[in-house]
Design an enzyme around this catalytic site. Sequence first.
Site, PDB file in Angstrom:
ATOM      1  N   GLU A   1       4.920  -1.722  -4.498  1.00  0.00           N
ATOM      2  CA  GLU A   1       5.026  -3.074  -3.960  1.00  0.00           C
ATOM      3  C   GLU A   1       5.789  -3.968  -4.929  1.00  0.00           C
ATOM      4  OE1 GLU A   1       1.003  -3.111  -1.220  1.00  0.00           O
ATOM      5  OE2 GLU A   1       0.854  -3.914  -3.236  1.00  0.00           O
TER       6      GLU A   1
ATOM      7  N   CYS B   1      -1.519 -11.542  -8.806  1.00  0.00           N
ATOM      8  CA  CYS B   1      -1.660 -10.691  -9.985  1.00  0.00           C
ATOM      9  C   CYS B   1      -2.908  -9.827  -9.895  1.00  0.00           C
ATOM     10  CB  CYS B   1      -1.777 -11.556 -11.225  1.00  0.00           C
ATOM     11  SG  CYS B   1      -0.191 -12.057 -11.812  1.00  0.00           S
TER      12      CYS B   1
ATOM     13  N   LEU C   1      -3.189 -10.101 -22.569  1.00  0.00           N
ATOM     14  CA  LEU C   1      -4.144  -9.963 -23.666  1.00  0.00           C
ATOM     15  C   LEU C   1      -5.596  -9.956 -23.155  1.00  0.00           C
ATOM     16  CD1 LEU C   1      -4.085  -9.703 -26.757  1.00  0.00           C
ATOM     17  CD2 LEU C   1      -4.504 -12.160 -26.875  1.00  0.00           C
TER      18      LEU C   1
ATOM     19  N   CYS D   1       8.679 -10.185  -8.843  1.00  0.00           N
ATOM     20  CA  CYS D   1       7.712  -9.421  -9.635  1.00  0.00           C
ATOM     21  C   CYS D   1       7.867  -7.966  -9.192  1.00  0.00           C
ATOM     22  CB  CYS D   1       6.313  -9.957  -9.350  1.00  0.00           C
ATOM     23  SG  CYS D   1       5.034  -8.997 -10.166  1.00  0.00           S
TER      24      CYS D   1
ATOM     25  N   CYS E   1      -7.056  -0.636 -16.457  1.00  0.00           N
ATOM     26  CA  CYS E   1      -7.694  -1.949 -16.603  1.00  0.00           C
ATOM     27  C   CYS E   1      -8.728  -2.132 -15.481  1.00  0.00           C
ATOM     28  CB  CYS E   1      -6.643  -3.052 -16.551  1.00  0.00           C
ATOM     29  SG  CYS E   1      -5.348  -2.791 -17.763  1.00  0.00           S
TER      30      CYS E   1
ATOM     31  N   CYS F   1      -0.554   3.578 -11.885  1.00  0.00           N
ATOM     32  CA  CYS F   1      -0.443   3.143 -13.283  1.00  0.00           C
ATOM     33  C   CYS F   1      -1.108   4.158 -14.200  1.00  0.00           C
ATOM     34  CB  CYS F   1      -1.102   1.774 -13.475  1.00  0.00           C
ATOM     35  SG  CYS F   1      -0.815   1.121 -15.147  1.00  0.00           S
TER      36      CYS F   1
ATOM     37  N   GLY G   1       2.161  -0.721 -12.478  1.00  0.00           N
ATOM     38  CA  GLY G   1       2.576   0.125 -13.593  1.00  0.00           C
ATOM     39  C   GLY G   1       2.712  -0.606 -14.908  1.00  0.00           C
TER      40      GLY G   1
ATOM     41  N   SER H   1       6.366  -7.597 -19.077  1.00  0.00           N
ATOM     42  CA  SER H   1       4.973  -7.900 -19.376  1.00  0.00           C
ATOM     43  C   SER H   1       4.209  -6.596 -19.611  1.00  0.00           C
ATOM     44  CB  SER H   1       4.367  -8.659 -18.189  1.00  0.00           C
ATOM     45  OG  SER H   1       3.014  -8.904 -18.435  1.00  0.00           O
TER      46      SER H   1
ATOM     47  N   CYS I   1      -8.073  -4.475 -12.302  1.00  0.00           N
ATOM     48  CA  CYS I   1      -6.783  -4.380 -11.617  1.00  0.00           C
ATOM     49  C   CYS I   1      -6.837  -3.374 -10.469  1.00  0.00           C
ATOM     50  CB  CYS I   1      -5.732  -3.951 -12.641  1.00  0.00           C
ATOM     51  SG  CYS I   1      -4.152  -3.556 -11.898  1.00  0.00           S
TER      52      CYS I   1
HETATM   53  S1  SF4 Z   1      -3.104  -4.469 -15.273  1.00  0.00           S
HETATM   54 FE1  SF4 Z   1      -1.080  -3.527 -15.460  1.00  0.00          FE
HETATM   55  S2  SF4 Z   1      -1.390  -2.004 -17.102  1.00  0.00           S
HETATM   56 FE2  SF4 Z   1      -3.441  -2.546 -16.405  1.00  0.00          FE
HETATM   57  S3  SF4 Z   1      -3.911  -1.007 -14.827  1.00  0.00           S
HETATM   58 FE3  SF4 Z   1      -3.022  -2.792 -13.778  1.00  0.00          FE
HETATM   59  S4  SF4 Z   1      -0.847  -2.312 -13.554  1.00  0.00           S
HETATM   60 FE4  SF4 Z   1      -1.712  -0.951 -15.139  1.00  0.00          FE
END
Ligand code: SF4
Length: 346
Positions: free
Chosen positions: A94, A339, A221, A107, A118, A114, A165, A197, A121
Amino acid sequence: MAKNKRDIRAFTKEQLRSFFETQGDKAFRGNQVYEWLWQKSAHTFEDMTNISKETRQMLEDNFVINHIKVDQMQRSSDGTIKNAVRLHDDLIVESVLIPTKTRTTACVSSQVGCSLDCKFCATARLKRMRNLNPDEIYDQVVAIDNESRLYFDRPLSNIVFMGMGEPLMNYNNVLKAIDKITSPEGLGMSPKRIIVSTSGVPKMIRKMADEQVKFKLAVSLHSAIDEIRTSIMPFNAKFTLADLRESLEYWYLKTKSRITYEYVVWDGINDTQNDANALVDFCRFAPSKVNLIEYNPIDDGEFQQAKNAAIEMYVSTLERNGITVTVRRSRGKDIDAACGQLANKS
Ligand code: SF4
């Protein structure tokens, strides 16, 4: 058979020039084809109207153009557009167009799924299938540039590598894509308008510093306290904050380029004065900017946006310490384009 054909966009201009020479044609033909492939984003050899019919057929017999296809486009009530992009092997990523009064930002994704995990996410829940090729990254940008011209009557102005990713886990291809995006033979955009980023891969940050890249760096961060960061971004156990900070000091020493930190404040996770003080301590060594990003809960709702009082506490703490801070409202929430929400749900 199609599967034996080579991907013509994996060829450099020089390689295309030599290919035509070996075919008994003029090397210049390579320049023409290269221009069609990159500047004019031709989808088929048929589009290359200043090339003879016979040559186009010869190209057709030997090569493919693996162009992406925007499978589905969704528009948010705030103007944000999300593209579900189908790749030549039918995988989907996407990318998002984010409009403001004066800018259009793309973006873009750098991997299918990925490599990292995280906890907050949505993309992390997709298995990493593969890295994107430079042309697949470039095509996402071209698609958004076209949409910006069509719907907002202006070209794309900025790019952030903040989609699906971890871009530094696909460093070579991301760099090749940026080369094309910034080249006059591609989109001719300024590298100053591009932000890569990363969640913070120290070795790659040092490499970028050594290579004196011209684009900007942002680091997601989210906590400057190891224990907390590891609980939300488990790879932090391996790439610790001390190592990350050392690599960022090196980056600043080499590039003199300000560092942007992306930071989400979550209720009950990193919303105390102690967390804000740690952030100040972490970014004091170089000119920094902190973007406090509004969080968009993903399905299980484990992470919740902090209360306004916590955001205000962060803002005043950072400002008091001379650190530039902006509070970023989220865009495209209604289409899962904000995000941390990209997860191929469309
Ligand atoms: S925040 Fe970014 S680095 Fe972390 S799992 Fe999601 S896509 Fe991957």
